[in-house]
Design a protein around this motif. Structure first.
Motif, PDB file in Angstrom:
ATOM      1  N   THR A   1       0.829  -1.203   0.000  1.00 50.96           N
ATOM      2  CA  THR A   1       0.000   0.000   0.000  1.00 50.96           C
ATOM      3  C   THR A   1       0.864   1.254   0.000  1.00 50.96           C
ATOM      4  N   GLN A   2       2.165   1.116  -0.112  1.00 50.37           N
ATOM      5  CA  GLN A   2       3.068   2.265  -0.126  1.00 50.37           C
ATOM      6  C   GLN A   2       2.994   2.942  -1.487  1.00 50.37           C
ATOM      7  N   ARG A   3       2.522   4.167  -1.483  1.00 50.71           N
ATOM      8  CA  ARG A   3       2.385   4.935  -2.713  1.00 50.71           C
ATOM      9  C   ARG A   3       3.025   6.298  -2.528  1.00 50.71           C
ATOM     10  N   CYS A   4       3.355   6.948  -3.619  1.00 53.54           N
ATOM     11  CA  CYS A   4       3.880   8.309  -3.564  1.00 53.54           C
ATOM     12  C   CYS A   4       2.720   9.255  -3.296  1.00 53.54           C
ATOM     13  N   ARG A   5       2.857  10.073  -2.257  1.00 48.20           N
ATOM     14  CA  ARG A   5       1.788  10.960  -1.795  1.00 48.20           C
ATOM     15  C   ARG A   5       2.172  12.412  -2.043  1.00 48.20           C
ATOM     16  N   LEU A   6       1.169  13.256  -2.177  1.00 49.17           N
ATOM     17  CA  LEU A   6       1.408  14.680  -2.394  1.00 49.17           C
ATOM     18  C   LEU A   6       1.639  15.432  -1.090  1.00 49.17           C
ATOM     19  N   GLU A   7       1.249  14.837   0.039  1.00 51.39           N
ATOM     20  CA  GLU A   7       1.442  15.447   1.344  1.00 51.39           C
ATOM     21  C   GLU A   7       2.212  14.487   2.239  1.00 51.39           C
ATOM     22  N   ALA A   8       2.898  15.025   3.241  1.00 54.05           N
ATOM     23  CA  ALA A   8       3.705  14.188   4.120  1.00 54.05           C
ATOM     24  C   ALA A   8       2.855  13.355   5.071  1.00 54.05           C
TER      25      ALA A   8
ATOM     26  N   TYR B   1       2.762   5.786 -10.605  1.00 53.84           N
ATOM     27  CA  TYR B   1       1.879   4.655 -10.310  1.00 53.84           C
ATOM     28  C   TYR B   1       2.563   3.510  -9.588  1.00 53.84           C
ATOM     29  N   ARG B   2       3.880   3.501  -9.550  1.00 51.49           N
ATOM     30  CA  ARG B   2       4.597   2.386  -8.922  1.00 51.49           C
ATOM     31  C   ARG B   2       4.568   2.499  -7.403  1.00 51.49           C
ATOM     32  N   LEU B   3       4.715   1.363  -6.752  1.00 50.76           N
ATOM     33  CA  LEU B   3       4.847   1.356  -5.302  1.00 50.76           C
ATOM     34  C   LEU B   3       6.215   1.924  -4.941  1.00 50.76           C
ATOM     35  N   CYS B   4       6.357   2.447  -3.737  1.00 48.97           N
ATOM     36  CA  CYS B   4       7.607   3.101  -3.373  1.00 48.97           C
ATOM     37  C   CYS B   4       8.153   2.552  -2.058  1.00 48.97           C
ATOM     38  N   GLY B   5       9.352   2.975  -1.723  1.00 53.04           N
ATOM     39  CA  GLY B   5       9.948   2.621  -0.443  1.00 53.04           C
ATOM     40  C   GLY B   5      11.102   1.660  -0.548  1.00 53.04           C
TER      41      GLY B   5
ATOM     42  N   CYS C   1       6.712   9.122   0.235  1.00 53.84           N
ATOM     43  CA  CYS C   1       6.315   7.723   0.225  1.00 53.84           C
ATOM     44  C   CYS C   1       5.603   7.413   1.539  1.00 53.84           C
ATOM     45  N   GLY C   2       4.408   6.873   1.428  1.00 50.39           N
ATOM     46  CA  GLY C   2       3.662   6.565   2.637  1.00 50.39           C
ATOM     47  C   GLY C   2       2.684   5.437   2.427  1.00 50.39           C
ATOM     48  N   SER C   3       2.444   4.707   3.481  1.00 51.56           N
ATOM     49  CA  SER C   3       1.512   3.592   3.447  1.00 51.56           C
ATOM     50  C   SER C   3       0.309   3.915   4.311  1.00 51.56           C
TER      51      SER C   3
END
Length: 128
Positions: free
Chosen positions: A9-16, A35-39, A50-52
């Motif tokens: 569920t780790q995606r690149c987010r626009l906010e921290a 669109y890719r998962l991150c971390g 990057c946040g889950s």
């Protein structure tokens, strides 16, 4: 079995941090351009985070409260949210899928983006 819990569920987010809306629900906007998962092997572009939605977060929803579950469930790139290690039955299903050699490569690529190449390679080496 659940050591990959929350990783898919780790995606690149626009906010921290996620935002608490007036109706009591949480919102954490996803950067749709990435669109890719991150971390792990994939890192977010500068200015994104990057946040889950699954991770324990003192400023946001508690563990297991999926902020963006509808986004994941409606996207073929994330296997419609079926592939995850967030609980034991789901993890066993993914391991069964891997053992039968049906679609295990897609799962491996998702995990490499959200974890590391080395750890994921070792895991799939022993499972396959």
């Amino acid at each position: 079995v659940t050591f990959y819990g929350g990783r898919l569920t780790q995606r690149c987010r626009l906010e921290a941090q996620p935002t608490l809306l007036a109706n009591g629900s949480w919102w954490w906007e996803v950067d749709e351009a990435q669109y890719r998962l991150c971390g792990g092997a994939y890192q977010c572009n500068s200015g994104t985070f990057c946040g889950s939605s699954y991770a324990q977060n003192p400023f946001g929803p508690e563990s297991g409260n999926d902020v963006d579950l509808p986004v994941v469930q409606n996207d073929v790139r994330y296997n419609y949210g079926i592939t995850n290690f967030d609980n034991l039955p789901s993890a066993v299903l993914v391991i069964f899928q891997t053992i039968t050699l049906e679609g295990w490569v897609d799962v491996m690529y998702l995990l490499q983006d959200s974890e590391s190449y080395e750890f994921t390679f070792v895991f799939f080496f022993f499972v396959v």
